[in-house]
Design a protein around this motif. Structure first.
Motif, PDB file in Angstrom:
ATOM      1  N   PHE A  54      16.247   8.140  -9.204  1.00 37.59           N
ATOM      2  CA  PHE A  54      17.222   7.704 -10.200  1.00 37.59           C
ATOM      3  C   PHE A  54      16.585   7.455 -11.564  1.00 37.59           C
ATOM      4  N   PHE A  55      15.412   6.832 -11.576  1.00 38.43           N
ATOM      5  CA  PHE A  55      14.762   6.511 -12.840  1.00 38.43           C
ATOM      6  C   PHE A  55      13.793   7.595 -13.297  1.00 38.43           C
ATOM      7  N   GLU A  56      13.683   8.668 -12.505  1.00 37.81           N
ATOM      8  CA  GLU A  56      12.834   9.808 -12.833  1.00 37.81           C
ATOM      9  C   GLU A  56      11.387   9.374 -13.093  1.00 37.81           C
ATOM     10  N   LEU A  57      10.853   8.630 -12.136  1.00 27.25           N
ATOM     11  CA  LEU A  57       9.484   8.156 -12.221  1.00 27.25           C
ATOM     12  C   LEU A  57       8.592   8.950 -11.281  1.00 27.25           C
ATOM     13  N   THR A  58       7.325   9.038 -11.613  1.00 25.14           N
ATOM     14  CA  THR A  58       6.358   9.646 -10.708  1.00 25.14           C
ATOM     15  C   THR A  58       5.920   8.582  -9.705  1.00 25.14           C
ATOM     16  N   ASP A  59       5.296   9.014  -8.627  1.00 27.34           N
ATOM     17  CA  ASP A  59       4.754   8.056  -7.665  1.00 27.34           C
ATOM     18  C   ASP A  59       3.740   7.147  -8.361  1.00 27.34           C
ATOM     19  N   TRP A  60       2.933   7.717  -9.221  1.00 30.62           N
ATOM     20  CA  TRP A  60       1.913   6.942  -9.916  1.00 30.62           C
ATOM     21  C   TRP A  60       2.545   5.851 -10.783  1.00 30.62           C
ATOM     22  N   GLN A  61       3.608   6.189 -11.509  1.00 28.82           N
ATOM     23  CA  GLN A  61       4.271   5.206 -12.368  1.00 28.82           C
ATOM     24  C   GLN A  61       4.912   4.094 -11.543  1.00 28.82           C
ATOM     25  N   LEU A  62       5.634   4.462 -10.497  1.00 32.00           N
ATOM     26  CA  LEU A  62       6.314   3.470  -9.665  1.00 32.00           C
ATOM     27  C   LEU A  62       5.300   2.614  -8.904  1.00 32.00           C
ATOM     28  N   HIS A  63       4.266   3.251  -8.411  1.00 36.10           N
ATOM     29  CA  HIS A  63       3.204   2.547  -7.705  1.00 36.10           C
ATOM     30  C   HIS A  63       2.593   1.464  -8.590  1.00 36.10           C
ATOM     31  N   GLY A  64       2.505   1.725  -9.877  1.00 33.30           N
ATOM     32  CA  GLY A  64       1.860   0.805 -10.807  1.00 33.30           C
ATOM     33  C   GLY A  64       2.460  -0.584 -10.860  1.00 33.30           C
ATOM     34  N   PHE A  65       3.710  -0.743 -10.521  1.00 33.47           N
ATOM     35  CA  PHE A  65       4.290  -2.090 -10.582  1.00 33.47           C
ATOM     36  C   PHE A  65       5.036  -2.518  -9.328  1.00 33.47           C
ATOM     37  N   VAL A  66       5.113  -1.670  -8.311  1.00 32.26           N
ATOM     38  CA  VAL A  66       5.767  -2.115  -7.079  1.00 32.26           C
ATOM     39  C   VAL A  66       4.816  -2.193  -5.891  1.00 32.26           C
ATOM     40  N   CYS A  67       3.575  -1.765  -6.062  1.00 33.12           N
ATOM     41  CA  CYS A  67       2.635  -1.774  -4.947  1.00 33.12           C
ATOM     42  C   CYS A  67       1.819  -3.062  -4.940  1.00 33.12           C
ATOM     43  N   GLU A 112       0.792  -1.233   0.000  1.00 29.25           N
ATOM     44  CA  GLU A 112       0.000   0.000   0.000  1.00 29.25           C
ATOM     45  C   GLU A 112       0.825   1.284   0.000  1.00 29.25           C
ATOM     46  N   THR A 113       1.654   1.436  -0.992  1.00 26.22           N
ATOM     47  CA  THR A 113       2.535   2.611  -1.054  1.00 26.22           C
ATOM     48  C   THR A 113       1.755   3.923  -1.104  1.00 26.22           C
ATOM     49  N   GLU A 114       0.580   3.892  -1.715  1.00 25.91           N
ATOM     50  CA  GLU A 114      -0.188   5.140  -1.878  1.00 25.91           C
ATOM     51  C   GLU A 114      -0.723   5.696  -0.565  1.00 25.91           C
ATOM     52  N   TYR A 115      -0.783   4.854   0.481  1.00 27.12           N
ATOM     53  CA  TYR A 115      -1.306   5.302   1.768  1.00 27.12           C
ATOM     54  C   TYR A 115      -0.206   5.736   2.740  1.00 27.12           C
ATOM     55  N   GLN A 116       1.030   5.592   2.348  1.00 28.90           N
ATOM     56  CA  GLN A 116       2.147   5.925   3.237  1.00 28.90           C
ATOM     57  C   GLN A 116       2.513   7.400   3.098  1.00 28.90           C
ATOM     58  N   PRO A 117       2.882   8.045   4.197  1.00 25.31           N
ATOM     59  CA  PRO A 117       3.401   9.410   4.085  1.00 25.31           C
ATOM     60  C   PRO A 117       4.677   9.377   3.236  1.00 25.31           C
TER      61      PRO A 117
END
Length: 145
Positions: free
Chosen positions: A94-107, A50-55
């Motif tokens: 490092f990879f210049e990703l947004t939270d939304w992009q990173l969340h899409g495959f690591v959450c 649940e990365t989207e719910y973390q501060p």
């Protein structure tokens, strides 16, 4: 201390041409990460809960063993280019990703406790494609009406 020419060091150190030619653009980093993931496309990698719910301060420090970020950090080229660790925040930087992009495959909310390496690679390839700017999208919308 013994001094050597650059050519002598290259032959002694066994510097690889692929490493020397690596460019540090966002696109090439993302595509390289995708290639690393595609080596074992069915490998199950651990996701973060649940990365989207973390501060932000907590989310940026999140990490786990055998995650997509851990696999990237194992790569000597990425470490030489400046990847400091395998945390969510460092991957984002490092990879210049947004939270939304990173969340899409690591959450975990997208695929459960694990994600297929091949699925994560597809997400990275999508993120590597340049997105059109706002004006280009508006122009296309007006022309397609």
């Amino acid at each position: 201390m013994k001094h050597h020419t650059l050519d002598a060091l290259r032959s002694t150190a066994g510097v690889h041409a692929k490493f020397q030619d690596f460019t540090t653009t966002r696109e090439t980093r993302l595509l390289r990460w995708a290639e690393l993931l595609e080596k074992e496309p069915d490998r199950r990698l651990r996701t973060l809960p649940e990365t989207e719910y973390q501060p932000t301060s907590v989310r940026d420090r999140m990490r786990c063993v055998d995650s997509p970020m851990a696999l990237a950090f194992e790569d000597a080229v990425f470490r030489a280019e400046g990847l400091k660790d395998d945390t969510y925040g460092e991957a984002k930087r490092f990879f210049e990703l947004t939270d939304w992009q990173l969340h899409g495959f690591v959450c975990s909310c997208h695929s459960g406790a694990t994600v297929r390496s091949g699925s994560a690679a597809k997400s990275l390839r999508r993120a590597a494609r340049p997105s059109p700017g706002l004006l280009a999208m508006l122009w296309d919308a007006l022309l397609l009406r």
